[in-house]
Design a protein around this motif. Structure first.
Motif, short mmCIF file in Angstrom:
data_model
loop_
_atom_site.label_atom_id
_atom_site.label_comp_id
_atom_site.label_asym_id
_atom_site.label_seq_id
_atom_site.Cartn_x
_atom_site.Cartn_y
_atom_site.Cartn_z
N LEU A 47 0.86 -1.18 0.00
CA LEU A 47 0.00 0.00 0.00
C LEU A 47 0.89 1.23 0.00
O LEU A 47 1.75 1.38 0.88
CB LEU A 47 -0.91 -0.02 1.23
CG LEU A 47 -1.98 1.06 1.36
CD1 LEU A 47 -3.09 0.57 2.28
CD2 LEU A 47 -1.43 2.37 1.91
N THR A 48 0.71 2.09 -0.98
CA THR A 48 1.47 3.34 -1.06
C THR A 48 0.50 4.50 -0.97
O THR A 48 -0.43 4.60 -1.79
CB THR A 48 2.26 3.43 -2.39
OG1 THR A 48 3.11 2.29 -2.50
CG2 THR A 48 3.11 4.69 -2.43
N ALA A 49 0.69 5.37 0.02
CA ALA A 49 -0.23 6.49 0.25
C ALA A 49 0.52 7.81 0.20
O ALA A 49 1.63 7.93 0.73
CB ALA A 49 -0.92 6.32 1.60
N ALA A 50 -0.09 8.81 -0.44
CA ALA A 50 0.43 10.18 -0.43
C ALA A 50 -0.24 10.92 0.73
O ALA A 50 -1.47 11.07 0.74
CB ALA A 50 0.13 10.87 -1.75
N VAL A 51 0.57 11.35 1.69
CA VAL A 51 0.03 11.88 2.95
C VAL A 51 0.64 13.24 3.27
O VAL A 51 1.87 13.40 3.27
CB VAL A 51 0.32 10.90 4.11
CG1 VAL A 51 -0.22 11.45 5.42
CG2 VAL A 51 -0.28 9.53 3.82
N HIS A 52 -0.23 14.23 3.52
CA HIS A 52 0.21 15.53 4.04
C HIS A 52 0.28 15.44 5.56
O HIS A 52 -0.72 15.13 6.22
CB HIS A 52 -0.79 16.63 3.66
CG HIS A 52 -0.46 17.33 2.39
ND1 HIS A 52 0.67 18.11 2.23
CD2 HIS A 52 -1.12 17.37 1.20
CE1 HIS A 52 0.68 18.61 1.01
NE2 HIS A 52 -0.38 18.16 0.34
N HIS A 53 1.45 15.69 6.12
CA HIS A 53 1.60 15.64 7.58
C HIS A 53 2.74 16.56 8.00
O HIS A 53 3.81 16.53 7.37
CB HIS A 53 1.88 14.21 8.04
CG HIS A 53 2.16 14.08 9.50
ND1 HIS A 53 1.21 14.36 10.46
CD2 HIS A 53 3.30 13.73 10.18
CE1 HIS A 53 1.73 14.15 11.66
NE2 HIS A 53 2.99 13.78 11.52
N ALA A 54 2.50 17.33 9.03
CA ALA A 54 3.52 18.24 9.57
C ALA A 54 4.09 19.15 8.48
O ALA A 54 5.29 19.41 8.42
CB ALA A 54 4.65 17.44 10.23
N GLY A 55 3.21 19.62 7.61
CA GLY A 55 3.61 20.59 6.59
C GLY A 55 4.33 20.00 5.39
O GLY A 55 4.81 20.74 4.53
N GLU A 56 4.39 18.68 5.30
CA GLU A 56 5.08 18.05 4.18
C GLU A 56 4.20 16.99 3.53
O GLU A 56 3.35 16.38 4.17
CB GLU A 56 6.38 17.38 4.64
CG GLU A 56 7.42 18.36 5.17
CD GLU A 56 8.72 17.66 5.54
OE1 GLU A 56 8.77 16.41 5.41
OE2 GLU A 56 9.67 18.33 5.95
#
Length: 439
Positions: A47-56
Motif C-alpha cells: 500500500l502506497t499512500a500520499a500523505v500531508h503531515h507536519a507541513g510536508e
C-alpha cells in the motif's frame, strides 16, 4: 485489480503509523508485493499512500496481508486458525513481549498498524469488504531488509544472524514468563480475585494447539502419503510395495513429535521458520555480509521448545553436511546470545546449555519429518525449471499442492530438476535413516 483496501482502513493504518490523526490523505494505491505470488497462506500487497503531515507531502509504504482468494485455500487457513493466530499474536502477545525486553533489544518482527480478525468464519467475504480479514504491517524493505530469492541454501554468516534473531524472539518469552512468575509469587495470597484472573490469562500455553496432531490432520495425512508414494517412485528397489509401511512410520513420527514437547522447556516460537519468512539487512560496504534479520508471517506462532524453530530452519535451509559441520557451533552461539539478553543466571535456571543441547538431540526428528513436508512444496515454487509456464501472480493451488497425494508429482519434479532432486532425495534419505526405513 482483484481488490482495493478500503479508504477507512488506509486512514486507520496511517493514523497508527504516524501516531497522529492530524494528516490529509491525498491518494493511495495498492499493488502486488512482487512479480509473482508471495507466500503460501494469503495475498500480499504493498500500500502506497500520499500523505500531508507536519507541513510536508510524503509517501507512506505499508505491507498488506489478506486471506486467500479461493474457497478451498481460505477454508484451510481458517481451519488451521492462521489469520486468527497472527491477529492474536500482534494484538495481545507482542505488546507484552516488547515490554519484557531490555530497551536496547527490539523484537525482530515488523510493526503492525491495523488488524481486523475473522468476522464471519463460515462466510466468504467480498475482497475489500469490511467483513474481510486484513493485517497492515510495516514495509520493512524501506528499512533495508531484503527477502531471499529462490529459497537458497544458506551459509554460516546467514545462519549466525538467524540464531541471533531467534535468541531475541525467544528471550522475550523467557523474560515475560519470569516477570509473570515473580508477580505471581508476590501476590499469590492476594484477596483480589480480579488480579488473580488477570494473571491467569497472561500465560502463553494457549498457543499449544497448532502442534496437536488432530489440528494438523488435514495437512499431515496427505503429506505422509505423498512422501511414501514419492519414495516408491524414486527408489523402487527399496520401497516398491512398502508405501503403507513408510506412510504409517511417518504418521507415528508426526504424532510422537508433539508428545515429546512436554519433556522440555518451552518458549514462544515463530513456528514456520524457513527462507520465505526471513528478511536480511546487509553490510553497507559488503552487500554479501548479513548484519541483521527480521522474521515475518506470524501465522504459526506456538508455545514449544525453542529448538523447534532451529530445527525447521536448519533442515529447510542448509545441507546435511553443513549441519554435521556447523550445528554444534550454531547452537552454542544461539545459547550465548540468549544469555546476553536474559542474563546467564536466569538462563541457567530455565534453559541451561546441557538441557538445551539435549532437547536438540531428543527432538531432532522434528526437523527431519517437517522438512519432508516443507521442501517438496517450497522448492517447486522456487525452481525456475519447475515453475516455468505458470502465470506469475497465480495463487497457490492448495488442493493440488497440499491436500492430495502429490508423490508422483514430487518424483516427476526430481526427474525434471537436478537441483530439486538433490535436496529432496537428501532430505528423504536422512529422515528414512533415522526412522529405520533405509536398510
Amino acid at each position: 485489480m482483484e481488490f482495493l483496501v478500503r479508504e477507512e482502513d488506509c486512514r486507520a493504518a496511517i493514523q497508527s503509523y504516524l501516531g497522529s490523526n492530524n494528516f490529509i490523505l491525498e491518494d493511495y494505491k495498492v499493488k502486488p508485493a512482487g512479480s509473482k505470488h508471495v507466500g503460501f497462506m494469503g495475498r500480499h500487497y504493498i500500500l502506497t499512500a500520499a500523505v500531508h503531515h507536519a507541513g510536508e507531502l510524503n509517501e507512506t509504504h505499508m505491507f498488506v496481508k489478506l486471506p486467500p482468494i479461493t474457497v478451498a485455500h481460505r477454508n484451510l487457513v481458517l481451519e488451521l486458525k492462521l489469520l486468527q493466530r497472527e491477529y492474536t499474536v500482534y494484538s495481545y502477545l507482542v505488546p507484552l513481549l516488547k515490554s519484557s525486553l531490555p530497551p536496547s533489544t527490539k523484537l525482530p518482527i515488523p510493526k503492525c498498524f491495523l488488524l481486523r480478525d475473522t468476522v464471519h468464519p463460515d462466510a466468504f467475504p467480498a475482497p475489500g469488504s469490511e467483513d474481510e480479514e486484513i493485517i497492515i504491517l510495516e514495509d520493512v524493505t524501506r528499512l533495508g531488509f531484503k527477502p531471499l530469492q529462490k529459497c537458497p541454501l544458506l551459509d554460516l554468516p546467514h545462519c549466525r544472524v538467524v540464531m541471533k534473531t531467534l535468541a531475541k524472539f525467544h528471550a522475550a518469552s523467557i523474560l515475560y514468563e519470569h516477570t509473570m512468575a515473580e508477580d505471581d509469587r508476590k501476590s499469590r495470597d492476594s484477596p483480589d480475585s480480579e488480579a488473580k484472573e488477570e494473571r491467569s490469562n497472561r500465560n502463553l500455553p494457549f498457543l499449544d494447539d497448532l502442534w496437536e496432531f488432530e489440528a494438523a490432520e488435514t495437512v499431515v495425512a496427505p503429506c505422509v502419503v505423498s512422501v511414501a508414494t514419492a519414495a516408491a517412485e524414486i527408489w523402487p528397489e527399496r520401497f516398491f510395495g512398502e508405501r503403507e509401511t513408510v506412510s504409517e512410520t511417518l504418521r507415528e513420527a508426526w504424532q510422537a513429535m508433539r508428545r515429546d514437547f512436554s519433556e522440555h522447556p518451552r518458549v514462544m516460537c515463530h513456528g514456520d521458520l524457513w527462507a520465505n519468512n526471513l528478511m536480511f539487512a546487509y553490510d553497507g560496504q559488503d552487500p554479501t555480509i548479513p548484519v541483521d534479520c527480521l522474521m515475518v508471517d506470524l501465522q504459526k506462532v506456538s508455545y514449544c521448545p525453542p529448538v523447534t524453530d532451529i530445527l525447521l530452519f536448519l533442515h529447510s535451509s542448509t545441507t546435511r553436511q553443513f549441519r554435521d559441520e556447523n550445528a554444534e557451533s550454531l547452537l552454542d552461539y544461539y545459547h550465548y546470545k540468549l544469555g546476553e539478553i536474559v542474563g546467564t543466571e536466569l538462563l541457567d535456571e530455565v534453559l541451561p546449555l546441557s538441557a538445551f543441547l539435549q532437547s536438540y538431540a531428543d527432538l531432532r526428528m522434528l526437523g527431519l519429518v517437517l522438512s519432508t513436508a516443507y521442501l517438496p512444496v517450497i522448492l517447486e515454487e522456487n525452481d525456475d525449471l519447475l515453475s516455468r509456464g505458470k502465470l506469475s501472480l497465480d495463487p497457490l493451488d492448495v488442493k493440488e499442492t497440499i491436500l492430495k497425494d502429490r508423490g508422483e508429482r514430487i518424483a516427476s519434479n526430481c526427474k525434471a530438476s537436478k537441483a530439486y532432486a538433490e535436496r529432496i532425495m537428501e532430505c528423504f534419505q536422512e529422515c528414512f535413516e533415522s526412522l529405520g526405513l533405509w536398510d
